[in-house]
Design a protein around this motif. Structure first.
Motif, PDB file in Angstrom:
ATOM      1  N   LYS A 121     -21.100   2.645  -0.131  1.00  0.00           N
ATOM      2  CA  LYS A 121     -19.989   2.722  -1.084  1.00  0.00           C
ATOM      3  C   LYS A 121     -18.711   3.128  -0.374  1.00  0.00           C
ATOM      4  N   VAL A 122     -17.598   2.708  -0.945  1.00  0.00           N
ATOM      5  CA  VAL A 122     -16.277   3.156  -0.493  1.00  0.00           C
ATOM      6  C   VAL A 122     -15.425   3.379  -1.735  1.00  0.00           C
ATOM      7  N   SER A 123     -14.524   4.360  -1.672  1.00  0.00           N
ATOM      8  CA  SER A 123     -13.613   4.570  -2.800  1.00  0.00           C
ATOM      9  C   SER A 123     -12.196   4.798  -2.294  1.00  0.00           C
ATOM     10  N   PHE A 124     -11.251   4.364  -3.131  1.00  0.00           N
ATOM     11  CA  PHE A 124      -9.829   4.456  -2.845  1.00  0.00           C
ATOM     12  C   PHE A 124      -9.121   4.996  -4.080  1.00  0.00           C
ATOM     13  N   LEU A 125      -7.979   5.622  -3.867  1.00  0.00           N
ATOM     14  CA  LEU A 125      -7.106   6.051  -4.950  1.00  0.00           C
ATOM     15  C   LEU A 125      -5.766   5.347  -4.792  1.00  0.00           C
ATOM     16  N   LEU A 126      -5.120   5.016  -5.904  1.00  0.00           N
ATOM     17  CA  LEU A 126      -3.786   4.432  -5.870  1.00  0.00           C
ATOM     18  C   LEU A 126      -3.084   4.719  -7.180  1.00  0.00           C
ATOM     19  N   THR A 127      -1.774   4.604  -7.148  1.00  0.00           N
ATOM     20  CA  THR A 127      -0.956   4.748  -8.350  1.00  0.00           C
ATOM     21  C   THR A 127      -0.568   3.355  -8.826  1.00  0.00           C
ATOM     22  N   ILE A 128      -0.746   3.093 -10.104  1.00  0.00           N
ATOM     23  CA  ILE A 128      -0.375   1.789 -10.667  1.00  0.00           C
ATOM     24  C   ILE A 128       1.152   1.770 -10.820  1.00  0.00           C
ATOM     25  N   THR A 129       1.795   0.920 -10.047  1.00  0.00           N
ATOM     26  CA  THR A 129       3.257   0.819 -10.032  1.00  0.00           C
ATOM     27  C   THR A 129       3.707  -0.388 -10.857  1.00  0.00           C
ATOM     28  N   THR A 176     -14.458  -8.372 -15.207  1.00  0.00           N
ATOM     29  CA  THR A 176     -14.521  -8.103 -16.640  1.00  0.00           C
ATOM     30  C   THR A 176     -13.551  -6.962 -16.913  1.00  0.00           C
ATOM     31  N   TYR A 177     -12.586  -7.238 -17.780  1.00  0.00           N
ATOM     32  CA  TYR A 177     -11.547  -6.269 -18.110  1.00  0.00           C
ATOM     33  C   TYR A 177     -11.965  -5.539 -19.386  1.00  0.00           C
ATOM     34  N   LEU A 178     -12.199  -4.237 -19.269  1.00  0.00           N
ATOM     35  CA  LEU A 178     -12.695  -3.444 -20.396  1.00  0.00           C
ATOM     36  C   LEU A 178     -11.585  -2.717 -21.137  1.00  0.00           C
ATOM     37  N   ARG A 179     -10.603  -2.217 -20.413  1.00  0.00           N
ATOM     38  CA  ARG A 179      -9.472  -1.514 -21.024  1.00  0.00           C
ATOM     39  C   ARG A 179      -8.300  -1.581 -20.061  1.00  0.00           C
ATOM     40  N   PRO A 180      -7.077  -1.436 -20.572  1.00  0.00           N
ATOM     41  CA  PRO A 180      -5.907  -1.526 -19.703  1.00  0.00           C
ATOM     42  C   PRO A 180      -5.815  -0.346 -18.739  1.00  0.00           C
ATOM     43  N   VAL A 181      -5.143  -0.581 -17.619  1.00  0.00           N
ATOM     44  CA  VAL A 181      -4.850   0.460 -16.638  1.00  0.00           C
ATOM     45  C   VAL A 181      -3.322   0.599 -16.633  1.00  0.00           C
ATOM     46  N   PRO A 182      -2.789   1.591 -17.356  1.00  0.00           N
ATOM     47  CA  PRO A 182      -1.336   1.690 -17.544  1.00  0.00           C
ATOM     48  C   PRO A 182      -0.556   2.006 -16.263  1.00  0.00           C
ATOM     49  N   THR A 183       0.649   1.498 -16.213  1.00  0.00           N
ATOM     50  CA  THR A 183       1.572   1.815 -15.126  1.00  0.00           C
ATOM     51  C   THR A 183       1.783   3.326 -15.078  1.00  0.00           C
ATOM     52  N   GLY A 184       1.813   3.855 -13.866  1.00  0.00           N
ATOM     53  CA  GLY A 184       2.089   5.278 -13.680  1.00  0.00           C
ATOM     54  C   GLY A 184       0.861   6.149 -13.511  1.00  0.00           C
ATOM     55  N   ILE A 185      -0.317   5.653 -13.879  1.00  0.00           N
ATOM     56  CA  ILE A 185      -1.499   6.508 -13.734  1.00  0.00           C
ATOM     57  C   ILE A 185      -2.131   6.322 -12.359  1.00  0.00           C
ATOM     58  N   GLU A 186      -2.967   7.277 -11.996  1.00  0.00           N
ATOM     59  CA  GLU A 186      -3.732   7.158 -10.765  1.00  0.00           C
ATOM     60  C   GLU A 186      -5.059   6.492 -11.098  1.00  0.00           C
ATOM     61  N   ALA A 187      -5.419   5.508 -10.287  1.00  0.00           N
ATOM     62  CA  ALA A 187      -6.676   4.788 -10.479  1.00  0.00           C
ATOM     63  C   ALA A 187      -7.565   4.984  -9.261  1.00  0.00           C
ATOM     64  N   ARG A 188      -8.850   4.895  -9.500  1.00  0.00           N
ATOM     65  CA  ARG A 188      -9.841   4.945  -8.423  1.00  0.00           C
ATOM     66  C   ARG A 188     -10.532   3.592  -8.381  1.00  0.00           C
ATOM     67  N   ILE A 189     -10.695   3.053  -7.187  1.00  0.00           N
ATOM     68  CA  ILE A 189     -11.452   1.815  -7.003  1.00  0.00           C
ATOM     69  C   ILE A 189     -12.688   2.173  -6.192  1.00  0.00           C
ATOM     70  N   VAL A 190     -13.862   1.941  -6.770  1.00  0.00           N
ATOM     71  CA  VAL A 190     -15.137   2.228  -6.123  1.00  0.00           C
ATOM     72  C   VAL A 190     -15.844   0.904  -5.887  1.00  0.00           C
ATOM     73  N   CYS A 191     -16.204   0.652  -4.637  1.00  0.00           N
ATOM     74  CA  CYS A 191     -16.876  -0.602  -4.264  1.00  0.00           C
ATOM     75  C   CYS A 191     -18.220  -0.263  -3.638  1.00  0.00           C
ATOM     76  N   ALA A 209       0.817  -1.210   0.000  1.00  0.00           N
ATOM     77  CA  ALA A 209       0.000   0.000   0.000  1.00  0.00           C
ATOM     78  C   ALA A 209       0.852   1.262   0.000  1.00  0.00           C
ATOM     79  N   ARG A 210       2.005   1.209   0.626  1.00  0.00           N
ATOM     80  CA  ARG A 210       2.885   2.389   0.660  1.00  0.00           C
ATOM     81  C   ARG A 210       3.438   2.679  -0.731  1.00  0.00           C
ATOM     82  N   ASN A 211       3.918   1.639  -1.398  1.00  0.00           N
ATOM     83  CA  ASN A 211       4.556   1.808  -2.696  1.00  0.00           C
ATOM     84  C   ASN A 211       3.585   2.355  -3.747  1.00  0.00           C
ATOM     85  N   CYS A 212       2.333   1.896  -3.710  1.00  0.00           N
ATOM     86  CA  CYS A 212       1.357   2.362  -4.708  1.00  0.00           C
ATOM     87  C   CYS A 212       0.545   3.548  -4.202  1.00  0.00           C
ATOM     88  N   ASN A 213       0.921   4.085  -3.021  1.00  0.00           N
ATOM     89  CA  ASN A 213       0.253   5.255  -2.461  1.00  0.00           C
ATOM     90  C   ASN A 213      -1.263   5.039  -2.355  1.00  0.00           C
TER      91      ASN A 213
END
Length: 176
Positions: A62-70, A118-133, A45-49
């Motif tokens: 609902k809950v949401s998180f942000l992380l960087t794809i490392t 279900t994988y719709l499109r790639p999540v590239p390394t280096g971008i910030e992603a949001r996970i919403v549950c 969790a530290r490495n991907c912020n």
């Protein structure tokens, strides 16, 4: 940084958000000790912020998180690895279930019965992603959760997950 590696937002959390953040902190993400191998499969969790963004009791909860794809989360093509996406959805969607749990009803988080991604499109390394549950349904024995991994900047949905959990709590004797 917090001891868990999962960062809370700078703003004050409400009571429900505090509860969900506490459960998230206990899920084991980023609890590895420096220099020692992890005792189990883990996301650093530290490495991907990894950051807790928000939670709401809903409905729907609902809950949401942000992380960087490392690179550590990525496949050889430079995108979020599918197995890593599954792990993130498995662990993080359970935190909202714990947030709405009660004695005898998912207070222990349950166990995964089915996890479909279900994988719709790639999540590239280096971008910030949001996970919403979010919680779709919670019954006495089964719960259905839904999650999305999105590109934070654009909101593009990249991965959709359905997570079905079975309750493993001991029954609560409600006789007086």
């Amino acid at each position: 940084m917090s001891d868990t590696g999962i960062q809370p937002p700078a703003r004050k959390l409400d009571e429900f958000e505090e509860l969900v953040f506490e459960y998230t902190s206990r899920m084991g993400l980023g609890n590895e000790e420096v220099g020692l191998p992890a005792e189990h499969w883990d996301v650093d969790a530290r490495n991907c912020n990894l950051r807790f963004e928000s939670a709401t009791r809903g409905p729907p909860a609902k809950v949401s998180f942000l992380l960087t794809i490392t690179p550590a989360l990525s496949n050889y093509m430079g995108n979020l690895h599918g197995g890593c996406a599954a792990t993130l959805i498995d662990v993080l969607s359970t935190t909202i279930l714990l947030g709405v749990s009660e004695p005898g009803k998912f207070a222990l988080g349950g166990v995964s019965r089915n996890l479909k991604l279900t994988y719709l499109r790639p999540v590239p390394t280096g971008i910030e992603a949001r996970i919403v549950c979010e919680i779709i349904h919670v019954g006495k024995r089964l719960a259905l959760l839904r999650a999305e991994i999105q590109k934070a900047e654009t909101g593009d949905v990249c991965v959709v997950g359905e997570h079905e959990k079975a309750n493993t709590d001991p029954e609560v004797n409600q006789r007086i």
